[in-house]
Design a protein around this motif. Sequence first.
Motif, PDB file in Angstrom:
ATOM      1  N   ASP A  23      15.206   9.006   0.282  1.00  0.00           N
ATOM      2  CA  ASP A  23      16.047   8.622   1.596  1.00  0.00           C
ATOM      3  C   ASP A  23      15.345   8.046   2.657  1.00  0.00           C
ATOM      4  OD1 ASP A  23      14.619  10.741   2.662  1.00  0.00           O
ATOM      5  OD2 ASP A  23      16.265  12.603   2.349  1.00  0.00           O
ATOM      6  N   ILE A  24      15.938   7.967   3.718  1.00  0.00           N
ATOM      7  CA  ILE A  24      15.338   7.613   4.945  1.00  0.00           C
ATOM      8  C   ILE A  24      15.980   9.072   5.940  1.00  0.00           C
ATOM      9  CG2 ILE A  24      15.710   5.492   6.438  1.00  0.00           C
ATOM     10  CD1 ILE A  24      16.657   3.374   3.871  1.00  0.00           C
ATOM     11  N   ARG A  25      15.189   8.654   6.771  1.00  0.00           N
ATOM     12  CA  ARG A  25      15.063   9.646   7.973  1.00  0.00           C
ATOM     13  C   ARG A  25      15.343   8.408   9.142  1.00  0.00           C
ATOM     14  NH1 ARG A  25      13.849  14.005  10.323  1.00  0.00           N
ATOM     15  NH2 ARG A  25      15.442  15.089   9.079  1.00  0.00           N
ATOM     16  N   GLN A  26      15.839   8.851   9.901  1.00  0.00           N
ATOM     17  CA  GLN A  26      16.302   7.422  11.199  1.00  0.00           C
ATOM     18  C   GLN A  26      16.541   7.999  12.577  1.00  0.00           C
ATOM     19  OE1 GLN A  26      16.385   3.302  11.073  1.00  0.00           O
ATOM     20  NE2 GLN A  26      16.752   4.357  12.907  1.00  0.00           N
ATOM     21  N   TRP A  27      15.721   7.484  13.035  1.00  0.00           N
ATOM     22  CA  TRP A  27      16.331   8.129  14.373  1.00  0.00           C
ATOM     23  C   TRP A  27      17.461   7.777  15.576  1.00  0.00           C
ATOM     24  CZ3 TRP A  27      10.201   7.646  13.282  1.00  0.00           C
ATOM     25  CH2 TRP A  27       9.764   8.507  13.626  1.00  0.00           C
ATOM     26  N   PHE A  28      18.020   8.530  16.452  1.00  0.00           N
ATOM     27  CA  PHE A  28      18.252   7.676  17.810  1.00  0.00           C
ATOM     28  C   PHE A  28      18.441   8.062  18.667  1.00  0.00           C
ATOM     29  CE2 PHE A  28      21.384   9.542  15.470  1.00  0.00           C
ATOM     30  CZ  PHE A  28      21.849  10.900  16.091  1.00  0.00           C
ATOM     31  N   VAL A  29      18.670   8.338  19.368  1.00  0.00           N
ATOM     32  CA  VAL A  29      18.530   8.874  21.066  1.00  0.00           C
ATOM     33  C   VAL A  29      20.278   8.299  21.897  1.00  0.00           C
ATOM     34  CG1 VAL A  29      18.196   9.380  22.941  1.00  0.00           C
ATOM     35  CG2 VAL A  29      16.167   8.766  21.964  1.00  0.00           C
ATOM     36  N   THR A  88      32.868  13.645  17.475  1.00  0.00           N
ATOM     37  CA  THR A  88      32.536  14.687  17.917  1.00  0.00           C
ATOM     38  C   THR A  88      31.592  14.862  19.470  1.00  0.00           C
ATOM     39  OG1 THR A  88      30.101  13.721  17.751  1.00  0.00           O
ATOM     40  CG2 THR A  88      30.910  15.052  15.748  1.00  0.00           C
ATOM     41  N   ARG A  89      32.217  14.398  20.411  1.00  0.00           N
ATOM     42  CA  ARG A  89      31.406  14.197  21.452  1.00  0.00           C
ATOM     43  C   ARG A  89      32.208  15.246  22.384  1.00  0.00           C
ATOM     44  NH1 ARG A  89      33.776   8.300  24.088  1.00  0.00           N
ATOM     45  NH2 ARG A  89      35.623   7.799  22.912  1.00  0.00           N
ATOM     46  N   ASP A  90      33.514  15.484  22.482  1.00  0.00           N
ATOM     47  CA  ASP A  90      33.930  16.162  23.125  1.00  0.00           C
ATOM     48  C   ASP A  90      34.412  17.156  22.819  1.00  0.00           C
ATOM     49  OD1 ASP A  90      35.714  14.015  23.832  1.00  0.00           O
ATOM     50  OD2 ASP A  90      37.404  14.522  22.444  1.00  0.00           O
ATOM     51  N   GLU A  91      33.273  17.848  21.356  1.00  0.00           N
ATOM     52  CA  GLU A  91      32.272  19.655  21.112  1.00  0.00           C
ATOM     53  C   GLU A  91      31.627  19.057  21.604  1.00  0.00           C
ATOM     54  OE1 GLU A  91      35.186  21.016  20.160  1.00  0.00           O
ATOM     55  OE2 GLU A  91      36.688  19.352  19.380  1.00  0.00           O
ATOM     56  N   VAL A  92      30.713  18.460  22.207  1.00  0.00           N
ATOM     57  CA  VAL A  92      28.916  18.822  22.584  1.00  0.00           C
ATOM     58  C   VAL A  92      28.747  18.871  24.120  1.00  0.00           C
ATOM     59  CG1 VAL A  92      26.907  17.625  22.541  1.00  0.00           C
ATOM     60  CG2 VAL A  92      28.406  17.145  20.311  1.00  0.00           C
ATOM     61  N   GLY A  93      28.149  19.745  24.394  1.00  0.00           N
ATOM     62  CA  GLY A  93      28.411  20.061  25.448  1.00  0.00           C
ATOM     63  C   GLY A  93      27.117  18.876  26.115  1.00  0.00           C
ATOM     64  N   SER A  94      28.226  18.286  27.077  1.00  0.00           N
ATOM     65  CA  SER A  94      27.605  17.197  27.773  1.00  0.00           C
ATOM     66  C   SER A  94      26.903  17.674  29.100  1.00  0.00           C
ATOM     67  CB  SER A  94      28.333  16.450  28.132  1.00  0.00           C
ATOM     68  OG  SER A  94      28.279  15.229  28.966  1.00  0.00           O
ATOM     69  N   ARG A  95      25.556  17.108  29.724  1.00  0.00           N
ATOM     70  CA  ARG A  95      25.249  17.359  30.817  1.00  0.00           C
ATOM     71  C   ARG A  95      24.225  16.002  31.238  1.00  0.00           C
ATOM     72  NH1 ARG A  95      20.015  18.866  32.649  1.00  0.00           N
ATOM     73  NH2 ARG A  95      19.919  20.809  34.047  1.00  0.00           N
ATOM     74  N   LYS A  96      24.944  15.614  32.624  1.00  0.00           N
ATOM     75  CA  LYS A  96      24.288  15.000  33.036  1.00  0.00           C
ATOM     76  C   LYS A  96      22.598  14.607  33.324  1.00  0.00           C
ATOM     77  CE  LYS A  96      27.642  12.448  33.388  1.00  0.00           C
ATOM     78  NZ  LYS A  96      27.339  10.951  33.057  1.00  0.00           N
ATOM     79  N   GLY A  97      21.771  14.464  33.190  1.00  0.00           N
ATOM     80  CA  GLY A  97      20.360  13.932  33.810  1.00  0.00           C
ATOM     81  C   GLY A  97      19.373  14.916  31.748  1.00  0.00           C
ATOM     82  N   SER A  98      20.542  15.740  30.797  1.00  0.00           N
ATOM     83  CA  SER A  98      20.056  15.423  29.477  1.00  0.00           C
ATOM     84  C   SER A  98      20.274  14.280  28.596  1.00  0.00           C
ATOM     85  CB  SER A  98      20.111  16.873  28.676  1.00  0.00           C
ATOM     86  OG  SER A  98      20.231  17.857  29.796  1.00  0.00           O
ATOM     87  N   PHE A  99      19.259  14.681  27.432  1.00  0.00           N
ATOM     88  CA  PHE A  99      18.672  13.980  26.572  1.00  0.00           C
ATOM     89  C   PHE A  99      18.775  13.991  25.417  1.00  0.00           C
ATOM     90  CE2 PHE A  99      14.720  13.754  27.783  1.00  0.00           C
ATOM     91  CZ  PHE A  99      14.361  14.207  26.988  1.00  0.00           C
ATOM     92  N   GLU A 100      18.930  13.570  24.075  1.00  0.00           N
ATOM     93  CA  GLU A 100      18.503  14.476  22.786  1.00  0.00           C
ATOM     94  C   GLU A 100      18.076  13.391  22.010  1.00  0.00           C
ATOM     95  OE1 GLU A 100      19.355  17.908  19.705  1.00  0.00           O
ATOM     96  OE2 GLU A 100      20.044  17.557  22.192  1.00  0.00           O
ATOM     97  N   LEU A 101      16.737  13.479  21.395  1.00  0.00           N
ATOM     98  CA  LEU A 101      15.861  12.461  19.991  1.00  0.00           C
ATOM     99  C   LEU A 101      16.588  12.650  18.428  1.00  0.00           C
ATOM    100  CD1 LEU A 101      14.600  10.251  18.932  1.00  0.00           C
ATOM    101  CD2 LEU A 101      12.985  11.951  18.748  1.00  0.00           C
ATOM    102  N   PHE A 102      17.745  12.696  18.033  1.00  0.00           N
ATOM    103  CA  PHE A 102      18.732  12.757  16.590  1.00  0.00           C
ATOM    104  C   PHE A 102      17.950  12.224  15.215  1.00  0.00           C
ATOM    105  CE2 PHE A 102      21.232  13.580  19.697  1.00  0.00           C
ATOM    106  CZ  PHE A 102      22.095  14.776  19.325  1.00  0.00           C
ATOM    107  N   GLY A 103      17.673  12.706  14.060  1.00  0.00           N
ATOM    108  CA  GLY A 103      16.945  12.484  13.232  1.00  0.00           C
ATOM    109  C   GLY A 103      18.567  12.254  11.926  1.00  0.00           C
ATOM    110  N   ALA A 104      19.074  11.037  11.758  1.00  0.00           N
ATOM    111  CA  ALA A 104      19.802  11.187  10.440  1.00  0.00           C
ATOM    112  C   ALA A 104      19.465  10.671   9.729  1.00  0.00           C
ATOM    113  CB  ALA A 104      21.052  10.006  10.699  1.00  0.00           C
ATOM    114  N   ASP A 105      19.418  11.887   8.109  1.00  0.00           N
ATOM    115  CA  ASP A 105      18.695  11.175   6.754  1.00  0.00           C
ATOM    116  C   ASP A 105      20.102   9.885   6.129  1.00  0.00           C
ATOM    117  OD1 ASP A 105      17.064  12.616   7.886  1.00  0.00           O
ATOM    118  OD2 ASP A 105      17.623  14.297   5.951  1.00  0.00           O
ATOM    119  N   PHE A 106      19.651   9.581   5.012  1.00  0.00           N
ATOM    120  CA  PHE A 106      20.938   8.655   4.902  1.00  0.00           C
ATOM    121  C   PHE A 106      20.062   8.518   3.467  1.00  0.00           C
ATOM    122  CE2 PHE A 106      21.952   7.234   9.190  1.00  0.00           C
ATOM    123  CZ  PHE A 106      23.256   6.382   8.609  1.00  0.00           C
TER     124      PHE A 106
END
Length: 657
Positions: A453-459, A555-573
């Motif tokens: 499988d593939i681990r793909q990052w995004f921010v 999903t964006r309406d369910e996530v807690g949005s906060r100015k100044g925050s960011f997040e690195l995610f790892g998607a598995d394909f």
Amino acid sequence: ELWGGQVELAAVPQEKKIFTVHGPYPVIRRLLRARGWVERKLPLNRKQLKQQPADQSKQQLDKGASGGGDEQGEAENEGEREDEDEKEDKEQSSEDSEDIHDLMSFLVQDQVPNFLWTIRLSSVDQELLPRIEVVNRYPRLAALCTKVGARGPQGGDTRGAGVQKEMTSFSKQEGLCQSLQNLSWFEQVDFNTFFPRCYRLGFKDEKEAFIDDFCLTAARSLLKLALQKVGDRPVETEQPSKPDEVLAPKAAVPQEGSVLWPQGWRRSHESHLMLSTAGPHSPLYPQLLEEALEACEQHLGVLGHQDIDRSTPSPCQTCIDWDRFLPEYYRVAHEGARLELGREQQERCQELLQRLEEKLPQLDIEGSLNVWIVKPSAKSRGRGKAGGGVGHTHPRGEGVPPSLCCPGIVCAARLEEVLELAQSCVGTPAGVCEWVVQKYVERPLTIFNTKFDIRQWFVVTDWKPLTVWFYRDCYLRFCSRPFSLCHLEPARHLCNVSIQKRYKTWQPDPRVPPDKIWSNEQFQAHLAWLGRANAWQRVVVPGMKAAILNALRCTRDEVGSRKGSFELFGADFLIGEDLQPWLLEINSCPTMSPSSAVTRQLCANVQRDTLRLVLDRKDDPTCSIGAFELLYREAAVSSCLTAGLRLMVTGCSLKKP
């Protein structure tokens, strides 16, 4: 020297260069120090980052400060990281006990950090958190980073679902599957084209939906097997295994009182599946193929909305005695029983499968052996109730089939095995399910006959407006044994590094590296060797980008949005035989612990480029952001001011005829 250091530190708060790192991130710590930032270290004996009075700072320093914490939570591999954090604490304490960084940390203990990189938001004092300018986590990520969801059989109703771990302590309700139900509100895209269908087994309606799906998939699979038999072409069936291999087992005789069929079905579905005593060469009952054809015909009617006026909700509940059909199907699929069909039946099979392919985007990947993957709902790294922790095997206890004796995540090809696991949900709190079942991709692309499988990052740097950055580099994770649907042990089917490290001495093919990791450049070279040099840029990458973006949009309406925050995610394909990528899951706070030379370099690079993206780019928009590229930035929408407007409805009433 001490006085000079204090003078230099006096400017640090004004320059907003105080940071805190919680977790095993030595690269982040090193890169920030190189930028002139000062670390406010976490005390070893404290589990929360709090605003500390100045008179407590000396006591904390004497107790020993460290950059890592020892508490993890919702991260992708929390158990593994607890060990890593403990190790890092010891290393950091021994290396820096007399270092200038300890003194600098002591001098800023009463200051609010300007930058926080943490593995868990709950480790931060909630009164302090809003005062930190930049944080690497978003709250309420369960809508994106769990497999909780609800959907029905492919192309049918929307009752089924999937579950995994809850990624934050803020939300336990929604998940990726549920969120994808809303995709049609944002894009005219069927998520069945990129996300394998899944169901929660702890919820009655979803359990029934899964049983419907399993039965219909068995009927379709029988048609495929029948066509494979034409011309005496053999169908892949189970072969004698070695002692350490787990076969797709023969159906077990259910015990009296076991729950294999939900209430509400007709009488035959309240009975138990019976073990067929016929041998592989014994004749099948003559109506087997005709019943499969009838079920597929009726399912096509449902997909074409011809069942609107029907009183029965599903063809699964009316047209076939599944208690008799499924054991016979198992004989064909897993025991090599002979299946005879005439020319007319052959043509009907081909015609039905062609029509189904137009309606069911997952028809090709679902194969013909009806294999499903069962996962614990709140665990990671393949851990779970059935198999315990990594490195442990479940004893063949009462009521647990041999195929289920593996760590957490298991593959099963028989309905009764999956439903045995569903019984573990009995007695759990309301809304909590211990198991999710997802359709296994039976036709993946393999490399040297080995699954990967593939681990793909995004921010994500903003949710409102949605702003997403895609990382051009990624890596492949290989299994330790050759791919085979005849043997369902984890070494062949689960690509998790934490699982495959149990099989370090196993090597699927000498061309697969010993650490079982490839870079995307190596994969592109392999595709070129296969004559598909352009497939990476034209098929794989666009498919991964589209799947990530579709998941984020709904999903964006369910996530807690906060100015100044960011997040690195790892998607598995997972990549199909046609090179189309299939999204398996999205991990919050993906592991940065290197398991190979490839990941050591890539993980360091993605952390470096993430800091460039979220810190350096603020001061210099033209600075290098490494391998990141802008995937999507939502156009700003001006707010509609309705205050003071006179609104009215005009028209005329309808008159009676």
